[in-house]
Design a protein around this motif. Structure first.
Motif: not given
Length: 898
Positions: A385, A407, A410-411, A417-419, A421-422, A425-426
Motif C-alpha cells: 500500500h 503526476w 502517471s495520468q 499502472k503500478n502502485p 502511479d496510483r 493519482l490519489a
C-alpha cells in the motif's frame, strides 16, 4: 467449443492428467519442444486459413468481416456468437461419465487378478471362494470410485476460484473485465503490459506493443506487433499484425479483434495434436515411479521363489501358482492410487481453507519439499500500500516541481499502472494545476529501460514536452541537464555526484525513489525510445511502503520449518537493505542485477549459496538465480505477481502467485494465494508437508508389512508340508488391511515432522523394508512354532487350525504396525492417530478376532481357535511392539525419520 474427449485412463493417472491439463500455458513450451516442427505445421494447417485472411485485411475491413465495430460487440451479439462458438477454452476434459469412471476404477492389476482368481475358483466348483473374492473386488472398486469422484469435484471447485480476465469493449460502456472463457470471435479487447493474450486476434491499433511468443515460436526476444495490413503470409506465426492465445504482452498497449477462440486457435490446434504425447513425469510422479520399480524388483525375486518352493515341495502346481499370484498382490500397495488421490485432494481443500489455492495437485509435494523461497519485496515483505511521501529537487530539498511532472506522467500513460502511479493519482489536488495538457504519444515502460515517457502538449499550445519517470540510475543515464532553483544547468560530474548522494539518502531512509525528467520536443509523427535523451532532471518523488506487521513472525515461522528466504527485487539495494533490517531478515550478502548478468552459470551457483538479497534485477536475472539454486540441489519456490516474475515462476519447482497478480503470473503459477502474505504461504508449506507425510506413511506401512508377510510365506514354504495360508486368506487379509488404511489421509502429523522439507527417497524405503519387515517375520515364525508344537497343527489335516492362528496374528500385527510406523514416537501415548484411523484399525482388529470364531469362518476356510490361544497372543503382540519400537529408535539415530 466442443470439449476434448477424455483419454481413457484409470484412477490416479487420469486424476493427475486432469490437473495438469488445466495448467495449459505452463505446458505449452514443453509441448512445442516435445513434438517439434511437425506439430506446429499440423496446427498451422488447421487454423492457418482464417488467420492468413485476417492478416490481409485492414483493421476496418477486419471489423466488418467479423460483424464488429471499434467499440466491440454488444452483449446480445456476443451471446448469439457464443451459442455457436462455445466457450473460449482449450485442453479441458469432460468429466468421465460415471460408468466409464467405474470401469477405470475397477481396471487395476489388483482387481483383474482377483477376478481371475474368482474365475478359477468357480471353474473348480469353489463357489464360496468365488463369492468372497468378487465381494472384495466390489468393495475395493467402490472405495476407489467414490473417493476419486469426491476428489475430482473438490479439485474442480478449487480451480474455479481462480480465473483470468480480459478487458473487453462493449458499445457505450467503459472497458470491463470478463473471464477469458466468455470471449467470442468479433470481441474487441484492450491489451496492456502483463496481460495474457486471451485468443488469436488481429491487431487493430498498437503503441510500442511487444509480445513474448517464445512458447509458440521459440523466439527468445519479444516481437513487436503493428496494425497494418500485410501481403500474402505463408506462416501466420510470422505475421506482425496477429497475436496468439497463450502469449503475453511484455510492454506497450493495443486493441485487438478476436478472430478465433478455443480449439480454433493456433494454441488449441497445437494442444489437440500434442494431447497424444505424454509429458515427462514431474518430481512427484518420478518418486511414485521409483517406489513402484523398487517393489517390482522385490516381487520379481520373491514371487518366483514362492511358486517354485510350493510347487516342488507340495506337488500342487495350480495351487502354488494361485498362491504365488496372491503373494504378488500382497507385496503391492495396491491402494496407493486411492490413498495418494484422496491425500492430495484433502490437502488441497485444507490449503484452500488457509487461503491457498492449488492449481496443480502434485505441486503440494513440491511445496512441502521446498527449502528455499525466493520472493519479491513489494507487497510480500511490505504492505503493498504505497503512499506518496514527498517530492524533492535534485539535491533532496522539498520541491513540488517534480511531483507535478510525475503526476502528469502517471495520468496520461496507458500501460500497466503500478502502485506508485496510483499513489500519485490519489493526489486529486494536482488535477487543477495540471489540467489542460494533451497527450500526443508515449514510450511504454519495459524492464530493460526501467522507465517510461509520455509526450504532452501544454495548455494553449507551444512545444511538446516529453516527461520521463523511472528508476534513478536509468533516468540519470538519459539526462544532460538539471533544474536548479528554476534554472536549467549542465549536469556536471560534481552535480551528478551530489544528486546520487541525495537519492541514496532517501533510499537509506527506507523510501522508494523515482526520478523525473523532461525535455522540449520538436513536432514529429511519433516518438520512440531514442527520444529519451538530453533530458533535464526535475527531481525525485519518494514513496513510503512500510513493512507488514506479519512479515517478521512469518520469516521466523518459515525459518522454523527449514525454509531459507531470499529476496529478489527490482528495487535498489539501499531501500531493500532497510526493509530487511525492519523485518528482522539478516542480510548475508547483496548482489545487484548487473553483477548477476556478468557472472557465468558456475560462478552464479557459487554466489547464490551465501547471498540472500538480490536487487535491481531484470526478469532474466531472477530466472537465472532460481535455476542456479535448483542446480545446487535446492527445491525452490518463487513468489511473484508481476510480468517480470513470469520467467522465474516458470523456472521454479513451485511457482506461487496471488489472485491480484497479472494474468501471465497467475497462469504459470502452480499455487495461488488469496492473500499476499508469507504467513499464508507458511500455512501452505505446513499443509504440503502434512500431505506428503501421510502419503509416505502409507507407503512405509504397506511396503514393510507386506514384505514381512511375503518373507514369512517364503520361509513357511520351505518348512511346512502345507500352505501357511490359502490364497483367499492372503487376499482377504490384504483387502482388510488396505481398508483400515483408507483413513491415513485424515491422520494427524507430529509437529516435529513438519520442521524440515520432505522429499522422496526410494533408497531409504528399501532399507526401511529390510529393517522392519523381518521383525514381523520373527513373530510370524513364533506363531508358526506355537501352532506346530503347541497345538499340534503339523499335517494337512490340521492346516486350517494353523492357517487360522496365523491369519489372526498377522492381521493384528498389521493393525499395530499402522500405529507403530505412523510416528517415531511411542504409539498411543507420545503420538495418537486421528479418530478416523483409530476407528478403522480398531474395526480391523475386532474383525480379525471375530472372523475365525464367527459364522463366516467356514466360508473363509477358517476354524475357531482355542481359548488358550488368546491368552498367549497378547504376549506375541507386546513383544512385537517392543521390538519395532527399539528398531525405530535405532533407525532415527542413524537415518532420521523422513
Amino acid at each position: 467449443m466442443a470439449q476434448a474427449p477424455a483419454r481413457p485412463r484409470g484412477g490416479f493417472a487420469h486424476f493427475l492428467h486432469r490437473q495438469h491439463g488445466s495448467h495449459r500455458f505452463r505446458r505449452l513450451a514443453w509441448w512445442g519442444h516435445a513434438v517439434g516442427g511437425a506439430s506446429h505445421r499440423h496446427a498451422a494447417a488447421q487454423v492457418g486459413g482464417a488467420l492468413r485472411a485476417a492478416t490481409r485485411l485492414s483493421p476496418e475491413a477486419a471489423l466488418a468481416h467479423w460483424h464488429s465495430s471499434t467499440e466491440g460487440l454488444s452483449e446480445a451479439q456476443a451471446q448469439r456468437v457464443r451459442r455457436h462458438a462455445g466457450p473460449n477454452q482449450v485442453g479441458t476434459e469432460k468429466p468421465l461419465p460415471w460408468p466409464l469412471h467405474l470401469w477405470q476404477a475397477y481396471r487395476s492389476p489388483f482387481s483383474l487378478l482377483l477376478t481371475a482368481l474368482a474365475g478359477v475358483s468357480w471353474l473348480t466348483q469353489d463357489l464360496r471362494s468365488a463369492t468372497v473374492i468378487l465381494a472384495m473386488v466390489a468393495l475395493a472398486t467402490g472405495m476407489r470410485f467414490v473417493q476419486e469422484r469426491r476428489s475430482n469435484r473438490a479439485a474442480d471447485a478449487l480451480k474455479a476460484l481462480v480465473s483470468s480476465q480480459a478487458s473487453v469493449l462493449r458499445p457505450g460502456q467503459a472497458p470491463r473485465e470478463e473471464p477469458m472463457a466468455r470471449l467470442v470471435p468479433g470481441d474487441v479487447v484492450a491489451l496492456s503490459a502483463g496481460d495474457m493474450v486471451p485468443a488469436d486476434a488481429r491487431v487493430l491499433s498498437a503503441k510500442d506493443l511487444f509480445v513474448n511468443q517464445a512458447a509458440m515460436t521459440g523466439e527468445s526476444l519479444p516481437v513487436e506487433k503493428h496494425a497494418r495490413a500485410l501481403a500474402a503470409v505463408a506462416d501466420p506465426l510470422a505475421a506482425d499484425n496477429l497475436v496468439f492465445m497463450g502469449t503475453n504482452v511484455v510492454s506497450g498497449s493495443a486493441t485487438v479483434l478476436v478472430v478465433a477462440t478455443g480449439p480454433h486457435t493456433f494454441f488449441g490446434a497445437l494442444a489437440g495434436h500434442a494431447a497424444s504425447t505424454e509429458r515427462p513425469p514431474t518430481q512427484f510422479e518420478a518418486g511414485i515411479n521409483q517406489v513402484s520399480r523398487l517393489l517390482l524388483r522385490w516381487m520379481a525375486v520373491m514371487v518366483p521363489a514362492v511358486l517354485l518352493f510350493n510347487g516342488w515341495g507340495h506337488g500342487h502346481w495350480l495351487e502354488a501358482f494361485l498362491f504365488a499370484l496372491s503373494v504378488a498382490v500382497g507385496l503391492t500397495p495396491e491402494m496407493l492410487p486411492m490413498i495418494v488421490t484422496s491425500t492430495l485432494a484433502k490437502g488441497a481443500v485444507a490449503m484452500a481453507r488457509r487461503q491457498v489455492i492449488v492449481k496443480r495437485l502434485d505441486a503440494i509435494q513440491n511445496l512441502g519439499a521446498m527449502d528455499v523461497l525466493c520472493t519479491d519485496k513489494t507487497g510480500t515483505l511490505t504492505q503493498d500500500h504505497i503512499a506518496l511521501s514527498h517530492a524533492t529537487d535534485a539535491w533532496g530539498r522539498p520541491d513540488e516541481g517534480a511531483l507535478r511532472w510525475a503526476w502528469l506522467n502517471s495520468q496520461h500513460q496507458t500501460g500497466l499502472k503500478n502502485p506508485m502511479d496510483r499513489a500519485l493519482l490519489a493526489r486529486g489536488d494536482l488535477a487543477g494545476p495540471c489540467a489542460g495538457w494533451t497527450k500526443l504519444d508515449e514510450v511504454p515502460f519495459d524492464f530493460q529501460r526501467r522507465r517510461m515517457s509520455v509526450v504532452l502538449q501544454p495548455p494553449g499550445g507551444g512545444a511538446a514536452r516529453l516527461v520521463c519517470k523511472g528508476a534513478v540510475e536509468e533516468v540519470l543515464a538519459c539526462c544532460t541537464q538539471v533544474s536548479e532553483t528554476g534554472q536549467v544547468q549542465p549536469l556536471t560530474p560534481e552535480r551528478l555526484q551530489a544528486i546520487r548522494a541525495a537519492a541514496a539518502q532517501l533510499s537509506a531512509e527506507g523510501l522508494r525513489v523515482v526520478a523525473v525528467a523532461w525535455r522540449e520536443m520538436p513536432a514529429q509523427a511519433a516518438w520512440h525510445v531514442a527520444d529519451e535523451a538530453a533530458l533535464t532532471l526535475a527531481g525525485f518523488v519518494a514513496f513510503l511502503d512500510p513493512p507488514k506487521d506479519s512479515t517478521a513472525p512469518a520469516l521466523q515461522a518459515l525459518a522454523g520449518h527449514g525454509v531459507t528466504v531470499k529476496v529478489l527485487t527490482g528495487d535498489g539495494d539501499a531501500v531493500t537493505r532497510q526493509v530487511c533490517q525492519q523485518v528482522g531478515l539478516p542480510v548475508s550478502g547483496v548482489l545487484l542485477g548487473p553483477q548477476v548478468a556478468a557472472l557465468d552459470d558456475a560462478a552464479l551457483q557459487t554466489a547464490v549459496r551465501e547471498v540472500n538479497v538480490f536487487a535491481k534485477l531484470a526478469p532474466q536475472d531472477k530466472e537465472r538465480i532460481v535455476r542456479a539454486l535448483r542446480a545446487q540441489g535446492h527445491v525452490v519456490g518463487f513468489m511473484g505477481d508481476g510480468i517480470n516474475d513470469a520467467p522465474a515462476l516458470h523456472a521454479a519447482d513451485v511457482g506461487i502467485s496471488v489472485d491480484t497478480g497479472v494474468d501471465i503470473a497467475k497462469e504459470v503459477a502452480d499455487i495461488i494465494l488469496l492473500e499476499k502474505s508469507l504467513l499464508v504461504l507458511d500455512a501452505g508449506v505446513t499443509e504440503g508437508r502434512k500431505t506428503f507425510a501421510n502419503m509416505l506413511k502409507y507407503i512405509k506401512m504397506a511396503a514393510s508389512s507386506n514384505f514381512g508377510n511375503v518373507l514369512s510365506v517364503l520361509v513357511a514354504s520351505l518348512l511346512l508340508p502345507f500352505l501357511p495360508m490359502l490364497p483367499m486368506h492372503l487376499l482377504v487379509q490384504n483387502l482388510l488391511y488396505d481398508f483400515s488404511q483408507a483413513a491415513v489421509p485424515f491422520d494427524r502429523v507430529d509437529d516435529d515432522l513438519l520442521t524440515q522439507p520432505q522429499r522422496w527417497n526410494p533408497d531409504d524405503l528399501g532399507r526401511f523394508m529390510l529393517t522392519f519387515g523381518p521383525i514381523s517375520s520373527i513373530f510370524d515364525l513364533a506363531t508358526f512354532a506355537l501352532m506346530w508344537w503347541g497345538y499340534g497343527a503339523q499335517s494337512p489335516a490340521q492346516q486350517t487350525l494353523f492357517q487360522s492362528g496365523w491369519f489372526v496374528e498377522s492381521l493384528l500385527t498389521q493393525t499395530l504396525v499402522v500405529h507403530l510406523i505412523r510416528s517415531p514416537r511411542l504409539p498411543f501415548v507420545g503420538s495418537r492417530a486421528a479418530p478416523a484411523l483409530l476407528a478403522t484399525t480398531g474395526a480391523l482388529a475386532a474383525l480379525a478376532l471375530w472372523l475365525p470364531q464367527g459364522p463366516l469362518a467356514s466360508w473363509l476356510k477358517l476354524q475357531a481357535l482355542p481359548a488358550s490361544y488368546f491368552t498367549l497372543l497378547p504376549l506375541l503382540l507386546l513383544g512385537y511392539m517392543a521390538c519395532v519400537q527399539w528398531a525405530k529408535r535405532a533407525w532415527v539415530r542413524r537415518h532420521g525419520w523422513q
